[in-house]
Write a protein that holds these residues in place. Structure first.
Motif, short mmCIF file in Angstrom:
data_model
loop_
_atom_site.label_atom_id
_atom_site.label_comp_id
_atom_site.label_asym_id
_atom_site.label_seq_id
_atom_site.Cartn_x
_atom_site.Cartn_y
_atom_site.Cartn_z
N GLY A 1 27.20 -18.21 103.81
CA GLY A 1 27.37 -18.26 102.41
C GLY A 1 25.78 -19.62 102.11
O GLY A 1 24.94 -19.52 102.24
N GLY A 2 27.00 -20.46 101.53
CA GLY A 2 25.27 -21.63 101.54
C GLY A 2 24.98 -22.19 102.98
O GLY A 2 23.81 -22.47 102.71
N GLY A 3 25.38 -21.60 104.12
CA GLY A 3 24.82 -22.20 105.11
C GLY A 3 23.13 -20.97 105.42
O GLY A 3 22.37 -21.27 105.89
N LEU A 4 23.06 -19.90 104.77
CA LEU A 4 22.57 -19.10 104.35
C LEU A 4 21.24 -19.54 103.43
O LEU A 4 19.92 -19.55 103.90
N GLU A 5 21.73 -20.26 102.65
CA GLU A 5 21.08 -20.39 101.36
C GLU A 5 20.65 -21.90 102.17
O GLU A 5 19.12 -21.88 101.76
N LEU A 6 20.88 -22.54 102.88
CA LEU A 6 19.86 -23.79 103.12
C LEU A 6 19.33 -22.98 104.06
O LEU A 6 17.59 -23.75 104.22
N ALA A 7 19.76 -22.23 105.18
CA ALA A 7 17.95 -21.20 105.73
C ALA A 7 17.15 -20.70 105.22
O ALA A 7 15.95 -20.98 105.85
N LEU A 8 17.67 -20.28 104.29
CA LEU A 8 16.13 -19.69 103.43
C LEU A 8 15.77 -20.71 102.68
O LEU A 8 14.52 -20.41 102.13
N ALA A 9 15.95 -22.00 102.69
CA ALA A 9 14.66 -23.24 101.89
C ALA A 9 14.23 -23.68 102.85
O ALA A 9 13.50 -24.51 102.67
N CYS A 10 14.26 -23.11 104.29
CA CYS A 10 13.18 -23.53 105.39
C CYS A 10 12.29 -22.57 105.27
O CYS A 10 12.07 -21.13 104.78
N HIS A 11 10.87 -23.05 106.17
CA HIS A 11 9.73 -22.26 105.97
C HIS A 11 9.86 -20.75 107.08
O HIS A 11 8.91 -20.32 107.41
N HIS A 12 10.40 -21.20 108.73
CA HIS A 12 10.82 -20.41 109.41
C HIS A 12 12.77 -20.68 109.75
O HIS A 12 13.00 -21.56 109.83
N ARG A 13 12.40 -19.35 110.79
CA ARG A 13 14.68 -19.53 110.95
C ARG A 13 14.00 -19.09 111.86
O ARG A 13 13.75 -17.92 112.58
N ILE A 14 15.61 -19.57 112.94
CA ILE A 14 15.50 -18.81 114.72
C ILE A 14 16.60 -19.74 114.49
O ILE A 14 17.35 -20.51 114.77
N ALA A 15 17.09 -18.61 115.12
CA ALA A 15 18.73 -17.96 115.93
C ALA A 15 19.22 -17.72 116.93
O ALA A 15 17.97 -17.27 117.63
N ILE A 16 19.71 -18.00 118.08
CA ILE A 16 20.20 -18.27 118.85
C ILE A 16 20.43 -16.42 118.74
O ILE A 16 21.51 -16.29 118.04
N ASP A 17 19.88 -15.44 119.78
CA ASP A 17 20.65 -14.37 120.05
C ASP A 17 21.89 -14.18 120.72
O ASP A 17 22.12 -13.82 121.91
N ASP A 18 23.19 -14.07 119.52
CA ASP A 18 24.00 -13.86 119.88
C ASP A 18 24.94 -13.46 119.12
O ASP A 18 25.36 -13.57 117.97
N ARG A 19 25.90 -11.83 119.43
CA ARG A 19 26.21 -10.47 118.67
C ARG A 19 26.98 -11.97 118.08
O ARG A 19 27.88 -11.07 117.03
N LYS A 20 28.08 -13.12 118.72
CA LYS A 20 28.74 -13.73 117.54
C LYS A 20 28.34 -14.20 116.71
O LYS A 20 29.83 -14.70 115.28
N ILE A 21 27.37 -14.42 116.28
CA ILE A 21 26.92 -15.15 115.08
C ILE A 21 26.55 -14.31 114.45
O ILE A 21 26.16 -13.34 114.39
N GLN A 22 27.14 -14.70 113.12
CA GLN A 22 27.24 -13.83 111.93
C GLN A 22 26.41 -14.48 110.81
O GLN A 22 26.59 -15.72 110.38
N PHE A 23 25.86 -13.25 110.35
CA PHE A 23 25.00 -14.18 108.94
C PHE A 23 25.23 -13.32 107.79
O PHE A 23 25.57 -12.03 107.49
N ALA A 24 25.97 -13.96 106.74
CA ALA A 24 26.19 -13.31 105.32
C ALA A 24 26.18 -14.03 103.64
O ALA A 24 26.75 -15.27 103.85
N PHE A 25 26.42 -12.70 103.57
CA PHE A 25 26.80 -14.17 101.48
C PHE A 25 27.62 -12.93 101.34
O PHE A 25 27.64 -12.27 100.37
N PRO A 26 28.71 -13.98 102.08
CA PRO A 26 30.37 -12.97 101.63
C PRO A 26 31.01 -13.65 99.95
O PRO A 26 32.47 -13.90 99.91
N GLU A 27 29.94 -14.59 98.76
CA GLU A 27 30.31 -14.37 97.71
C GLU A 27 30.72 -14.10 96.99
O GLU A 27 31.92 -14.03 96.24
#
Length: 717
Positions: free
Chosen positions: A113-139
């Motif tokens: 949700g808002g966490g992904l929106e914060l990330a999208l407001a950045c110019h570049h996005r890097i994440a740890i390669d861990d399948r437990k990490i999730q990205f979503a807009f659950p709104e």
């Protein structure tokens, strides 16, 4: 700072680490806004020294999203305060992305949700390669849309057709899928590499602008009228409506917002997003969904209905008595999470057929590439088949799942208990027989409990736990833990005739049959039930379950009434009457190709014309009355369960009604239905229905005080 760390290095790179005080996760609320103001002020002061900004988190997740309690508070404060809050949040994120220095999101955990929106407001996005990490807009699951730029930025980054499924379905994806989709730019192996990659990207001197701000930019795939977009958008609304029936407006509004955003500039699109977000926030559906599917569901998942004294437990091995439809499903559910299963029936043929059910389900997953053959074989190896009750020795728990016959159940329970350890839990899967009655067949009633699974077990993610008068807290806690261990949602109720879910749902079928008997057109009964949000109409339900089975249950309950001096079977007496009538006419339900409906060879169905001869079908009745009779009958029965102490918490009643028998999710469940309707207005309407159609619509005496309690009318301050 109180909620973030600001670390400016000698290399001119500042690392902003969100770490909200007193919270297990970072959330977007007033404290987050205050932290952003402090951060932005320090960035402005240090601007001449800065080469770039890294945004990360000290929590195990990145940012979990918006603060849902604050969201509900804003709803009650009104439109203008809510608009001011979200305009301010958007302005802060906009200042960050237009600050003039490259900003990289170093995503160490889930960004929702808002966490992904914060990330999208950045110019570049890097994440740890861990399948437990999730990205979503659950709104969308809470009845709203991303309100901090998520719709606008995701469409501009990914294109309309790639963004819409993420926005309208709330689907969660892992880092690799996010990289493939285009939400991420890089992956890192661990935390150290994550920060190193972020620093390296900034050190390379990237341009501090978003893709959509560069000269010559075009939205990937074009606007809503371009290329393949127009044909897809012409059918997308009907696809959404088919799923929501117009009762869950968020997906439709997300679609409209995303499409319109492709036709206008960035700032105008952000304004459209805010307007549509606020319209959804003020819709009662949003409060219903947040109350039940977020707060109350989280309470259940957190063990709120579990006795707090006993320590958490895990089952290593269970026994399942009966390899029929329910037993085989329970065996599948247990083996799927690594629990050893001893599956027992009277013949090897029956028990092997029960085990084959697991092979069949998992075989389909292998065929789709969702599971390996080795994993299938490993799961199957967990299921031991037997005809010998002695093989139950050593099981932590035994679940009986034989026919609904008191003597038979007592017999197998007694046999199983005799070979089990003194601390083993003995459970019965029953939907109709009182736990107190079945407990007469066991030597240790304190270790005996009801576990009402729903069919098909592999698809129904709920178990109704029935605590008997003698059931100990330790037994109830272990049963609760098992249900969560097999990844299902537990609700806890007290022993009574019909328990909770069967009792409430049975009156839905009964009221449909009363309307049919009164001469209301069957197609009207069915369609108005579905328009209210029920998955199917009351006549279809009886066909699907099979009226022959319902008739057996009715006769069993009549026998129990005679034995116990009760009158429970009368509560759905018309359903029993019509089931007997239809069975006598050779029309017991769908499996036999004939019930209230005719089932045609091409897979379609139509109302059986004989219903007109039996009941007419021309009686005029206001549509609102038909619909309210179907819905209020269930809610009134649920209120009786609350009044009698069968249901002891609103959360279990609401979640149970939604997951067990499909009470419309947009209402928030049977009890939230009353709150949303308005308590006084609901009671007045119930009394009106009682005056016109019978005392079965009268709410329990004194229930108004209970409904007006702080628990029922909970509002977040």
């Amino acid at each position: 700072m109180r909620d973030a760390l600001y670390d400016l290095g000698d290399d001119g790179i500042v690392t902003v680490t969100f770490d909200m005080a007193g919270r297990p996760v970072n959330v977007m609320n007033d404290d987050f806004s205050a932290a952003m103001d402090e951060i932005l002020a320090r960035l402005e002061a240090d601007k001449e020294k800065l080469k770039g900004i890294i945004v990360t988190s000290a929590k195990s997740s990145f940012v979990a999203g918006g603060d849902v309690e604050r969201l509900l508070a804003l709803r009650h404060e009104g439109y203008q305060p809510a608009r001011q809050f979200f305009d301010g949040l958007k302005a802060r994120l906009r200042r960050l992305e237009s600050f003039g220095r490259p900003v990289v999101a170093a995503i160490n955990g889930s960004a929702l949700g808002g966490g992904l929106e914060l990330a999208l407001a950045c110019h570049h996005r890097i994440a740890i390669d861990d399948r437990k990490i999730q990205f979503a807009f659950p709104e969308v699951t809470l009845g709203i849309l991303p309100g901090a730029g998520g719709v606008v930025r995701s469409v501009r980054l990914l294109g309309l057709m790639k963004a819409l499924p993420l926005l309208t379905e709330g689907r969660r994806i892992d880092p690799r899928e996010a990289l493939k989709q285009g939400l991420l730019d890089e992956l890192a192996g661990d935390q150290a590499e994550l920060i190193a990659r972020a620093r390296a990207w900034i050190a390379a001197g990237p341009e501090a602008v978003q893709p959509w701000e560069r000269k010559g930019y075009a939205i990937p795939g074009g606007s809503m009228f371009s290329g393949d977009n127009a044909p897809m958008l012409s059918v997308f609304p009907s696809m959404v409506f088919k799923k929501t029936r117009g009762l869950l407006p968020a997906a439709e509004r997300i679609l409209a917002t995303a499409a319109e955003s492709t036709q206008i500039g960035f700032d105008a699109a952000m304004a459209v997003e805010t307007r549509n977000f606020l319209d959804l926030l003020m819709n009662p559906v949003t409060e219903n969904l947040i109350t039940s599917m977020f707060f109350q569901m989280n309470e259940i998942n957190g063990g709120a209905s579990r006795p707090q004294g006993p320590a958490k437990s895990k089952v290593a091995r269970i026994g399942v008595l009966g390899a029929g439809m329910m037993g085989r499903g329970i065996a599948f559910a247990a083996a799927s999470v690594g629990i050893g299963v001893v599956l027992r029936d009277v013949t090897l043929e029956a028990v092997e057929k029960g085990k084959a059910y697991t092979a069949e389900i998992l075989g389909k997953r292998v065929a789709k590439g969702a599971m390996t053959q080795a994993a299938l074989d490993e799961t199957l190896a967990l299921i031991q088949t037997t005809t010998d009750i002695a093989d139950m020795a050593g099981c932590d728990m035994v679940i009986e799942a034989v026919f609904e016959d008191v003597a038979l159940k007592q017999s197998v329970l007694r046999e199983a208990e005799a070979v089990l350890g003194a601390d083993a839990v003995v459970a019965t899967n029953t939907s109709t027989l009182p736990i107190a009655l079945l407990a007469q067949g066991v030597a240790r009633p304190e270790n005996f409990i009801g576990l009402h699974f729903f069919s098909p077990v592999d698809k129904m993610n709920i178990v109704e736990i029935i605590s008997g008068k003698a059931t100990s807290d330790a037994c109830l806690a272990r049963a609760y833990d098992l249900v969560q261990q097999i990844r299902k949602t537990p609700i806890v109720v007290r022993d009574s005739r019909g328990f909770y879910t069967s009792r409430v749902f049975s009156v839905f079928a009964d009221e449909g049959d009363i309307l049919l008997k009164e001469g209301v057109a069957p197609i009207l009964i069915e369609n108005l039930a579905k328009q209210a949000g029920m998955p199917v109409g009351p006549l279809s339900v009886q066909d699907e379950v099979m009226m022959s089975m319902l008739l057996r249950a009715q006769r069993t309950n009549q026998e129990l009434d005679a034995q116990l001096g009760d009158d429970y079977a009368k509560s759905f007496g018309v359903c029993g009457e019509l089931c007997a009538l239809m069975c006598d006419k050779g029309r017991p339900g769908r499996l036999d190709g004939a019930g209230f409906y005719d089932y045609l060879p091409d897979g379609t169905k139509r109302i059986w014309p004989g219903l007109r001869e039996l009941f007419g079908g021309d009686k005029p009745m206001p549509h609102a009355d038909i619909q309210d009779r179907l819905m209020f009958r269930m809610v009134i029965e649920a209120l009786k369960c609350l009044d009698e102490g069968v249901v002891t918490s609103l959360r279990d009643g609401n979640i149970g009604s939604i997951l067990a028998f499909g009470f419309p999710v947009h209402t928030g469940g049977v009890f939230q239905y009353v709150t949303s309707y308005g308590i006084e207005a609901f009671l007045a309407r119930a009394r009106q229905l009682a005056d016109q159609y019978g005392d079965r619509f009268l709410p329990p005496a004194g229930i108004e005080a209970r409904l007006q309690s702080a628990e029922m009318t909970r509002r977040v301050a």
